[in-house]
Design a protein around this motif. Structure first.
Motif, PDB file in Angstrom:
ATOM      1  N   LEU A 103     -15.048  40.029 -32.940  1.00 55.93           N
ATOM      2  CA  LEU A 103     -14.042  39.487 -32.009  1.00 55.93           C
ATOM      3  C   LEU A 103     -14.353  38.017 -31.735  1.00 55.93           C
ATOM      4  O   LEU A 103     -15.487  37.570 -31.901  1.00 55.93           O
ATOM      5  N   GLU A 104     -13.315  37.291 -31.340  1.00 47.46           N
ATOM      6  CA  GLU A 104     -13.492  35.934 -30.820  1.00 47.46           C
ATOM      7  C   GLU A 104     -13.176  35.947 -29.336  1.00 47.46           C
ATOM      8  O   GLU A 104     -12.298  36.696 -28.898  1.00 47.46           O
ATOM      9  N   VAL A 105     -13.880  35.098 -28.589  1.00 43.54           N
ATOM     10  CA  VAL A 105     -13.636  34.991 -27.152  1.00 43.54           C
ATOM     11  C   VAL A 105     -13.871  33.541 -26.739  1.00 43.54           C
ATOM     12  O   VAL A 105     -14.768  32.875 -27.262  1.00 43.54           O
ATOM     13  N   ARG A 106     -13.017  33.059 -25.818  1.00 46.82           N
ATOM     14  CA  ARG A 106     -13.183  31.685 -25.321  1.00 46.82           C
ATOM     15  C   ARG A 106     -14.574  31.526 -24.718  1.00 46.82           C
ATOM     16  O   ARG A 106     -15.029  32.407 -23.970  1.00 46.82           O
ATOM     17  N   ARG A 128     -15.422  26.244 -33.734  1.00 47.67           N
ATOM     18  CA  ARG A 128     -15.024  25.032 -33.009  1.00 47.67           C
ATOM     19  C   ARG A 128     -13.495  24.914 -32.908  1.00 47.67           C
ATOM     20  O   ARG A 128     -12.796  25.177 -33.892  1.00 47.67           O
ATOM     21  N   ASN A 129     -13.014  24.547 -31.722  1.00 50.12           N
ATOM     22  CA  ASN A 129     -11.577  24.273 -31.502  1.00 50.12           C
ATOM     23  C   ASN A 129     -10.687  25.431 -31.956  1.00 50.12           C
ATOM     24  O   ASN A 129      -9.603  25.225 -32.508  1.00 50.12           O
ATOM     25  N   TYR A 130     -11.158  26.637 -31.764  1.00 46.49           N
ATOM     26  CA  TYR A 130     -10.435  27.825 -32.255  1.00 46.49           C
ATOM     27  C   TYR A 130      -9.156  28.071 -31.468  1.00 46.49           C
ATOM     28  O   TYR A 130      -8.156  28.509 -32.011  1.00 46.49           O
ATOM     29  N   TYR A 131      -9.199  27.800 -30.162  1.00 49.88           N
ATOM     30  CA  TYR A 131      -8.050  28.108 -29.303  1.00 49.88           C
ATOM     31  C   TYR A 131      -7.293  26.844 -28.915  1.00 49.88           C
ATOM     32  O   TYR A 131      -7.903  25.819 -28.588  1.00 49.88           O
ATOM     33  N   ASP A 132      -5.957  26.983 -28.896  1.00 51.92           N
ATOM     34  CA  ASP A 132      -5.106  25.990 -28.253  1.00 51.92           C
ATOM     35  C   ASP A 132      -4.865  26.446 -26.829  1.00 51.92           C
ATOM     36  O   ASP A 132      -4.910  27.633 -26.538  1.00 51.92           O
ATOM     37  N   GLY A 133      -4.565  25.508 -25.964  1.00 52.30           N
ATOM     38  CA  GLY A 133      -4.241  25.896 -24.595  1.00 52.30           C
ATOM     39  C   GLY A 133      -3.653  24.729 -23.856  1.00 52.30           C
ATOM     40  O   GLY A 133      -3.640  23.604 -24.371  1.00 52.30           O
ATOM     41  N   ASP A 139     -13.514  26.058 -27.844  1.00 47.79           N
ATOM     42  CA  ASP A 139     -14.311  26.782 -28.828  1.00 47.79           C
ATOM     43  C   ASP A 139     -14.259  28.279 -28.552  1.00 47.79           C
ATOM     44  O   ASP A 139     -14.065  28.716 -27.411  1.00 47.79           O
ATOM     45  N   ALA A 140     -14.495  29.057 -29.621  1.00 52.34           N
ATOM     46  CA  ALA A 140     -14.631  30.511 -29.501  1.00 52.34           C
ATOM     47  C   ALA A 140     -16.042  30.921 -29.867  1.00 52.34           C
ATOM     48  O   ALA A 140     -16.652  30.336 -30.775  1.00 52.34           O
TER      49      ALA A 140
END
Ligand code: COA
Length: 150
Positions: A103-106, A128-133, A139-140
């Motif tokens: 899993l990935e998590v913020r 790195r920089n996995y999530y937009d928001g 990062d995740a």
């Protein structure tokens, strides 16, 4: 009477959508939820009072499972439902041949990270920089949990 874990159906999607919108900085749209229901294993946890307390989507590849999304209704958090949902769906998938979870998590999501650690997930690496928001990229942590015997 304890909570009930069952497979998600299309009739659950309005409630799942409501919880999703209140749970993530970049929530999935209804279309994404509909596609995930068709393509992946999807579960809901129904509380003893009959409310849809939370949901999860799991992508499977051979004996690997990837937890794509999990959320508990904000009004029902902190009562053990998140742990119950994840533990029970992992048991279901284990019985169906899954031996490792990813899993990935913020990196800022301490509640979820603590939940995962409490169920045996360990940190593998950082994406790195996995999530937009709304506040930019984040990062995740990539986490994994081995449930197999080998
Ligand atoms: C993460 C989430 C599913 C946890 O669900 P929950 O029902 O509130 O969690 P539980 O009550 O089962 O708690 C299980 C463990 O999670 C951790 N935890 C839960 N809430 C926490 C908080 N606010 N702060 C720190 N740790 C927390 C604790 O380790 C807790 O164990 P403990 O009670 O023995 O200390 C829920 O907060 C949620 O839906 N968050 C929004 C969606 C999300 O972030 N999903 C994960 C995406 S990767």
């Amino acid at each position: 009477m304890s909570a009930l874990l069952r497979r998600m159906t299309a009739a659950d999607l309005p409630e799942v959508f409501r919880i999703e919108q209140t749970s993530h900085p970049s929530p999935w749209p209804m279309k994404g939820l509909q596609e995930s229901l068709q393509q992946h294993h999807a579960y809901v946890l129904v509380t003893a009072a009959g409310e849809l307390g939370g949901f999860a989507f799991v992508q499977r590849i051979l004996d690997e499972a990837h937890l794509l999304d999990i959320a508990i209704d904000p009004s029902l958090r902190g009562q053990g439902l998140g742990r119950e949902l994840l533990r029970r769906l992992m048991d279901e998938e284990l019985a169906d041949g899954i031996s490792i979870w990813f899993l990935e998590v913020r990196v800022s999501n301490q509640a979820a990270i603590s939940l995962y650690q409490s169920l045996g997930y360990n940190e593998l690496s950082i994406r790195r920089n996995y999530y937009d928001g709304p506040d930019g990229k984040e990062d995740a942590l990539l986490m994994a949990c081995s449930t197999g015997l080998g």
